[in-house]
Design an enzyme around this catalytic site. Structure first.
Site, PDB file in Angstrom:
ATOM      1  N   ASN A 187       8.577  -7.125  13.292  1.00 26.86           N
ATOM      2  CA  ASN A 187       7.126  -6.943  13.246  1.00 26.86           C
ATOM      3  C   ASN A 187       6.497  -8.190  13.857  1.00 26.86           C
ATOM      4  O   ASN A 187       6.526  -9.261  13.256  1.00 26.86           O
ATOM      5  CB  ASN A 187       6.699  -6.768  11.775  1.00 26.86           C
ATOM      6  CG  ASN A 187       5.188  -6.704  11.617  1.00 26.86           C
ATOM      7  OD1 ASN A 187       4.452  -6.670  12.600  1.00 26.86           O
ATOM      8  ND2 ASN A 187       4.730  -6.687  10.370  1.00 26.86           N
ATOM      9  N   LYS A 222       3.429  -8.778  14.438  1.00 29.15           N
ATOM     10  CA  LYS A 222       2.088  -9.090  13.899  1.00 29.15           C
ATOM     11  C   LYS A 222       1.127  -9.444  15.038  1.00 29.15           C
ATOM     12  O   LYS A 222       1.242  -8.886  16.133  1.00 29.15           O
ATOM     13  CB  LYS A 222       2.210 -10.199  12.841  1.00 29.15           C
ATOM     14  CG  LYS A 222       3.258  -9.845  11.768  1.00 29.15           C
ATOM     15  CD  LYS A 222       3.232 -10.722  10.560  1.00 29.15           C
ATOM     16  CE  LYS A 222       4.303 -10.263   9.571  1.00 29.15           C
ATOM     17  NZ  LYS A 222       4.298 -11.009   8.322  1.00 29.15           N
ATOM     18  N   HIS A 239       1.538  -2.059   5.539  1.00 26.26           N
ATOM     19  CA  HIS A 239       2.026  -3.437   5.413  1.00 26.26           C
ATOM     20  C   HIS A 239       1.125  -4.201   4.440  1.00 26.26           C
ATOM     21  O   HIS A 239      -0.082  -3.965   4.391  1.00 26.26           O
ATOM     22  CB  HIS A 239       2.033  -4.122   6.787  1.00 26.26           C
ATOM     23  CG  HIS A 239       2.755  -5.428   6.766  1.00 26.26           C
ATOM     24  ND1 HIS A 239       2.165  -6.583   6.321  1.00 26.26           N
ATOM     25  CD2 HIS A 239       4.032  -5.747   7.102  1.00 26.26           C
ATOM     26  CE1 HIS A 239       3.068  -7.567   6.387  1.00 26.26           C
ATOM     27  NE2 HIS A 239       4.197  -7.087   6.856  1.00 26.26           N
ATOM     28  N   GLU A 247      -0.141  -7.010   4.549  1.00 27.85           N
ATOM     29  CA  GLU A 247      -1.294  -7.686   5.169  1.00 27.85           C
ATOM     30  C   GLU A 247      -2.428  -6.705   5.406  1.00 27.85           C
ATOM     31  O   GLU A 247      -3.601  -7.073   5.345  1.00 27.85           O
ATOM     32  CB  GLU A 247      -0.846  -8.377   6.476  1.00 27.85           C
ATOM     33  CG  GLU A 247      -0.028  -9.627   6.166  1.00 27.85           C
ATOM     34  CD  GLU A 247       1.058  -9.955   7.170  1.00 27.85           C
ATOM     35  OE1 GLU A 247       1.020  -9.444   8.300  1.00 27.85           O
ATOM     36  OE2 GLU A 247       1.965 -10.742   6.811  1.00 27.85           O
ATOM     37  N   GLU A 304       9.009  -5.170   0.793  1.00 30.02           N
ATOM     38  CA  GLU A 304       8.654  -6.526   1.192  1.00 30.02           C
ATOM     39  C   GLU A 304       7.865  -7.185   0.063  1.00 30.02           C
ATOM     40  O   GLU A 304       6.648  -6.971  -0.052  1.00 30.02           O
ATOM     41  CB  GLU A 304       7.777  -6.500   2.447  1.00 30.02           C
ATOM     42  CG  GLU A 304       8.434  -5.888   3.652  1.00 30.02           C
ATOM     43  CD  GLU A 304       7.774  -6.360   4.952  1.00 30.02           C
ATOM     44  OE1 GLU A 304       8.449  -7.037   5.725  1.00 30.02           O
ATOM     45  OE2 GLU A 304       6.584  -6.078   5.147  1.00 30.02           O
ATOM     46  N   GLY A 322       6.518 -14.743   4.944  1.00 28.71           N
ATOM     47  CA  GLY A 322       6.041 -15.933   5.651  1.00 28.71           C
ATOM     48  C   GLY A 322       6.096 -17.208   4.820  1.00 28.71           C
ATOM     49  O   GLY A 322       5.516 -18.222   5.192  1.00 28.71           O
ATOM     50  N   SER A 341      10.818 -13.285   4.823  1.00 28.30           N
ATOM     51  CA  SER A 341      11.573 -14.496   5.172  1.00 28.30           C
ATOM     52  C   SER A 341      13.054 -14.230   5.485  1.00 28.30           C
ATOM     53  O   SER A 341      13.907 -15.029   5.134  1.00 28.30           O
ATOM     54  CB  SER A 341      11.429 -15.561   4.072  1.00 28.30           C
ATOM     55  OG  SER A 341      10.070 -15.934   3.927  1.00 28.30           O
TER      56      SER A 341
HETATM   57  P1  13P Z   1       8.387 -12.914   7.573  1.00 28.54           P
HETATM   58  O1  13P Z   1       9.750 -12.501   8.057  1.00 28.54           O
HETATM   59  O2  13P Z   1       7.685 -13.825   8.553  1.00 28.54           O
HETATM   60  O3  13P Z   1       8.407 -13.417   6.180  1.00 28.54           O
HETATM   61  O4  13P Z   1       7.494 -11.574   7.556  1.00 28.54           O
HETATM   62  C1  13P Z   1       7.967 -10.435   6.943  1.00 28.54           C
HETATM   63  C2  13P Z   1       7.079  -9.309   7.271  1.00 28.54           C
HETATM   64  O5  13P Z   1       5.932  -9.263   6.850  1.00 28.54           O
HETATM   65  C3  13P Z   1       7.591  -8.237   8.137  1.00 28.54           C
HETATM   66  O6  13P Z   1       6.773  -7.130   8.125  1.00 28.54           O
END
Ligand code: 13P
Length: 252
Positions: free
Chosen positions: A10, A12, A96, A98, A168, A174, A214
């Site tokens: 992803n 982003k 997601h 976010e 997740e 992150g 992560s």
């Molecule tokens: P990270 O791998 O940067 O923690 O992000 C995970 C994520 O949100 C994938 O959709």
């Protein structure tokens, strides 16, 4: 029943079109000897057609990060499932954390998005996960139960053939913190039994459940080694083709 692992990146809100194409092509080259693992990348909407063209003759699959559930209309700034499909994507990430956190997405909106993805012939990757606060309050299973039940409520089994679930934990995204393998194992087992309860044993056995939060080359082998983990949804570490390939080749 064997489930082919899916390792998805992803991206982003990172990378311009040319940058996305460069990484996609580099990754596709590195993936030329990858077998028995499906690889998908999800760049921004703007990069979808460019990246689609650049990976056309490779095994790397394309996904979008979101969609809007209406087919078309006066919805300024939005993009429909048909448009994503026409741009060359096969998958779409939905719900997601976010999007839930910063854009107020609810489970009922997530449901509508999954429906429109399926109608357009896209494979939905439904993201679920608890926040740090919910984890501390021991509400993880209640939260996941609601997100899965409300996100998928009302679908017939025949509609969900291509569904992928991605667990997740929000506190692991992150942050560099990953859930430990015991925790991941417990949650993934719970999710598989939930799919069985809501749908059927066969469905729960064939549906892939990814882990995200992560994931890095250093922890990929341990996480992917968990029986009910069928791949990963990777953020930061998927932006660099050389890092990402080391996650994809976790078994090597
Ligand atoms: P990270 O791998 O940067 O923690 O992000 C995970 C994520 O949100 C994938 O959709």
């Amino acid at each position: 029943m064997s489930r082919i692992p899916l390792i998805a990146g992803n991206w982003k809100m990172y990378k311009t079109g040319p940058e996305a194409v460069e990484t996609a092509m580099e990754l596709a080259g590195l993936c030329s000897d990858v077998r028995d693992v499906e690889v998908m990348i999800a760049p921004t909407y703007l990069s979808l057609p460019l990246v689609a063209a650049s990976i056309k003759d490779t095994d790397v699959k394309l996904g979008a990060q979101n969609l809007y559930f209406e087919k078309q209309g006066a919805f300024t700034g939005e993009v429909s499932a048909d448009m994503i499909k026409a741009a060359g994507a096969e998958y779409v990430i939905i719900g997601h954390s976010e999007r839930r956190q910063y854009f107020g997405e609810t489970d009922s909106l997530v449901f509508k998005k999954i429906k429109s993805a399926i109608e357009a012939g896209l494979k939905p990757v439904l993201c679920i996960g608890e926040t740090g606060k919910q984890k501390d309050e021991e509400k993880t299973f209640t939260v996941l139960d609601k997100q899965v039940s409300d996100g998928l409520k009302g679908f017939g089994l025949d509609e969900l053939d291509d569904l992928v679930l991605a667990y997740e934990p929000v506190w692991a995204i992150g942050t560099g913190k990953t859930a430990d393998t015991g925790q991941v194992n417990e949650v993934h087992q719970y999710l598989r039994s939930l799919l069985e309860k809501l749908f059927s044993k066969d469905f729960s056995h064939r549906t892939r459940i990814l882990y995200g939060g992560s994931v890095k080359p250093e922890n990929a082998k341990d996480l992917m080694g968990i029986e009910d983990v069928d791949g990963a949804l990777v953020g930061g570490a998927s932006l660099d083709a050389n890092k990402f390939i080391n996650i994809i080749k976790y078994n090597k």
